[in-house]
Design a protein around this motif. Structure first.
Motif, short mmCIF file in Angstrom:
data_model
loop_
_atom_site.label_atom_id
_atom_site.label_comp_id
_atom_site.label_asym_id
_atom_site.label_seq_id
_atom_site.Cartn_x
_atom_site.Cartn_y
_atom_site.Cartn_z
N GLN A 252 -14.91 -0.36 3.76
CA GLN A 252 -14.30 -0.49 2.44
C GLN A 252 -13.95 0.88 1.86
O GLN A 252 -12.88 1.04 1.25
CB GLN A 252 -15.25 -1.24 1.50
N ARG A 253 -14.87 1.87 2.07
CA ARG A 253 -14.56 3.21 1.59
C ARG A 253 -13.35 3.79 2.33
O ARG A 253 -12.50 4.47 1.74
CB ARG A 253 -15.78 4.13 1.75
N GLY A 254 -13.28 3.51 3.65
CA GLY A 254 -12.13 3.98 4.42
C GLY A 254 -10.84 3.33 3.94
O GLY A 254 -9.79 4.01 3.82
N GLU A 255 -10.92 2.02 3.67
CA GLU A 255 -9.73 1.33 3.17
C GLU A 255 -9.33 1.88 1.80
O GLU A 255 -8.13 2.02 1.50
CB GLU A 255 -10.01 -0.17 3.09
N GLN A 256 -10.33 2.19 0.95
CA GLN A 256 -10.04 2.75 -0.37
C GLN A 256 -9.37 4.11 -0.23
O GLN A 256 -8.40 4.41 -0.94
CB GLN A 256 -11.34 2.87 -1.19
N ARG A 257 -9.90 4.95 0.68
CA ARG A 257 -9.28 6.26 0.90
C ARG A 257 -7.84 6.10 1.40
O ARG A 257 -6.94 6.85 1.02
CB ARG A 257 -10.11 7.08 1.90
N GLU A 258 -7.64 5.12 2.30
CA GLU A 258 -6.30 4.86 2.82
C GLU A 258 -5.35 4.44 1.70
O GLU A 258 -4.19 4.89 1.64
CB GLU A 258 -6.34 3.79 3.90
N ARG A 259 -5.82 3.59 0.77
CA ARG A 259 -4.99 3.17 -0.35
C ARG A 259 -4.66 4.36 -1.26
O ARG A 259 -3.52 4.51 -1.73
CB ARG A 259 -5.71 2.08 -1.16
N GLU A 260 -5.68 5.21 -1.49
CA GLU A 260 -5.45 6.39 -2.34
C GLU A 260 -4.43 7.33 -1.70
O GLU A 260 -3.57 7.89 -2.39
CB GLU A 260 -6.78 7.11 -2.59
N GLN A 262 -2.09 6.45 0.40
CA GLN A 262 -0.80 5.77 0.34
C GLN A 262 -0.17 5.93 -1.04
O GLN A 262 1.03 6.20 -1.18
CB GLN A 262 -0.98 4.28 0.67
N GLU A 263 -1.00 5.78 -2.08
CA GLU A 263 -0.51 5.95 -3.45
C GLU A 263 -0.06 7.39 -3.68
O GLU A 263 0.95 7.64 -4.35
CB GLU A 263 -1.61 5.56 -4.45
N GLU A 264 -0.83 8.34 -3.11
CA GLU A 264 -0.46 9.76 -3.25
C GLU A 264 0.88 10.02 -2.57
O GLU A 264 1.74 10.74 -3.10
CB GLU A 264 -1.56 10.63 -2.65
N ARG A 265 1.09 9.44 -1.38
CA ARG A 265 2.38 9.62 -0.69
C ARG A 265 3.52 9.01 -1.52
O ARG A 265 4.62 9.58 -1.62
CB ARG A 265 2.32 8.98 0.69
N GLN A 266 3.27 7.84 -2.09
CA GLN A 266 4.31 7.18 -2.88
C GLN A 266 4.65 8.00 -4.12
O GLN A 266 5.84 8.12 -4.49
CB GLN A 266 3.84 5.78 -3.28
N ARG A 267 3.63 8.58 -4.78
CA ARG A 267 3.91 9.43 -5.94
C ARG A 267 4.72 10.65 -5.52
O ARG A 267 5.65 11.09 -6.21
CB ARG A 267 2.60 9.86 -6.61
N GLY A 268 4.36 11.22 -4.36
CA GLY A 268 5.11 12.38 -3.87
C GLY A 268 6.57 12.03 -3.58
O GLY A 268 7.49 12.81 -3.86
N GLU A 269 6.76 10.82 -2.99
CA GLU A 269 8.13 10.41 -2.67
C GLU A 269 8.95 10.18 -3.95
O GLU A 269 10.14 10.53 -4.02
CB GLU A 269 8.10 9.15 -1.82
N ARG A 270 8.31 9.57 -4.98
CA ARG A 270 9.03 9.34 -6.23
C ARG A 270 9.39 10.65 -6.92
O ARG A 270 10.48 10.81 -7.47
CB ARG A 270 8.16 8.46 -7.16
N LEU A 271 8.46 11.62 -6.86
CA LEU A 271 8.72 12.92 -7.47
C LEU A 271 9.86 13.62 -6.74
O LEU A 271 10.77 14.22 -7.38
CB LEU A 271 7.45 13.78 -7.44
N ALA A 272 9.83 13.54 -5.39
CA ALA A 272 10.91 14.18 -4.63
C ALA A 272 12.26 13.54 -4.95
O ALA A 272 13.29 14.23 -5.07
CB ALA A 272 10.61 14.07 -3.14
N GLU A 273 12.27 12.21 -5.09
CA GLU A 273 13.52 11.51 -5.41
C GLU A 273 14.03 11.92 -6.79
O GLU A 273 15.26 12.11 -7.00
CB GLU A 273 13.28 10.01 -5.37
#
Length: 285
Positions: A252-260, A262-273
């Motif tokens: 569960q902790r691994g899945e939580q880190r993976e979600r975090e 993923q969210e960090e990548r998505q924020r980076g992609e939105r900022l770059a756009e």
């Protein structure tokens, strides 16, 4: 019973275990005696299995050891509450022994135990056999064990006092065995120690006469071994369940880190756009 007198009796004419009484006619003195015998026999079983892979040994519980011919026959026997004889077959001619007959067997017990309910005077009686008279007085029990039956060890367990005396036959005399540092009495031939254990056996909590191994570990009965095995199995199941919970939490902790991430990548992609929409190349920042 009438026995013909002879200076050299023919062993073939002497009574055997099937012809002699299997009891001296006395009542068991208290309710503890039978379970006390059972706990001694049951807990010693694994040791005997190792010592006697051929199963050649005998254990008697409140049955007679015949050492002379008398009338009535019971006067020529002692009935230890518990005794063990090594290196004898478990049955005779396909029958369980009704008693242990010295002129038929020849091998003495290694250890004989008496459970005392009185003051212990009977078990310590050293009165010798009077061979010069027709007196019906029976010789003392201690004397018979020491001079005639001759078990290597003789124990006197005083139930009311919760204490035991152990004697060792040395040069035809019994010597009191000192307790070791654990308060136990070693029986080297068996590789065990004898002592008093306070605890529950069956449905009663009492001081019981018990065996320990030479390292001081209590020898368990079959029921105690089964309960310990069940307890260890239950503890192993609990440890397995705990490990499974820990693995689940780690997943569960691994899945939580993976979600975090993923969210960090998505924020980076939105900022770059957003930067590109304003004419700024994010790769040049």
């Amino acid at each position: 019973m009438t026995i013909a007198k002879s200076s050299e009796p023919d062993l073939k004419t002497l009574p055997d275990h099937t012809q002699l009484p299997d009891s001296d006619g006395t009542f068991v003195k208290n309710f503890q005696e039978h379970p006390q015998s059972l706990v001694l026999t049951d807990s010693l079983q694994p040791v005997l299995e190792q010592l006697h892979p051929d199963q050649h040994y005998a254990i008697g519980q409140d049955c007679g050891i015949y050492w002379r011919i008398t009338d009535p026959p019971e006067r020529g026997a002692e009935c230890p509450d518990w005794f063990y004889v090594p290196n004898v077959p478990p049955t005779l001619e396909g029958q369980m022994r009704r008693s242990y007959v010295l002129w038929q067997e020849w091998i003495p017990p290694l250890i004989a135990l008496e459970f005392v309910s009185g003051d212990g005077s009977e078990e310590r009686d050293r009165t010798p056999l009077d061979r010069t008279s027709e007196s019906r007085q029976k010789p003392g029990k201690f004397w018979v064990y020491e001079q005639i039956i001759r078990p290597a060890f003789y124990g006197i367990y005083e139930v009311q006092k919760a204490q035991v005396e152990v004697y060792h036959l040395v040069e035809n005399r019994y010597e009191l065995v000192p307790a070791n540092e654990r308060g136990h009495y070693p029986i080297p031939q068996l590789g065990v120690e004898l002592g008093i254990w306070q605890g529950r056996y069956g449905n009663v909590v009492l001081p019981w006469l018990r065996w320990w191994d030479s390292q001081g570990h209590l020898l368990l009965t079959g029921d105690e071994r089964a309960k310990r095995a069940e307890q260890e199995l239950q503890e192993e199941r609990q440890r397995g369940e705990q490990r499974e919970r820990e693995l689940q939490e780690e997943r569960q902790r691994g899945e939580q880190r993976e979600r975090e991430l993923q969210e960090e990548r998505q924020r980076g992609e939105r900022l770059a756009e957003l930067l590109r929409s304003q004419g700024i190349n994010p790769d040049e920042l």
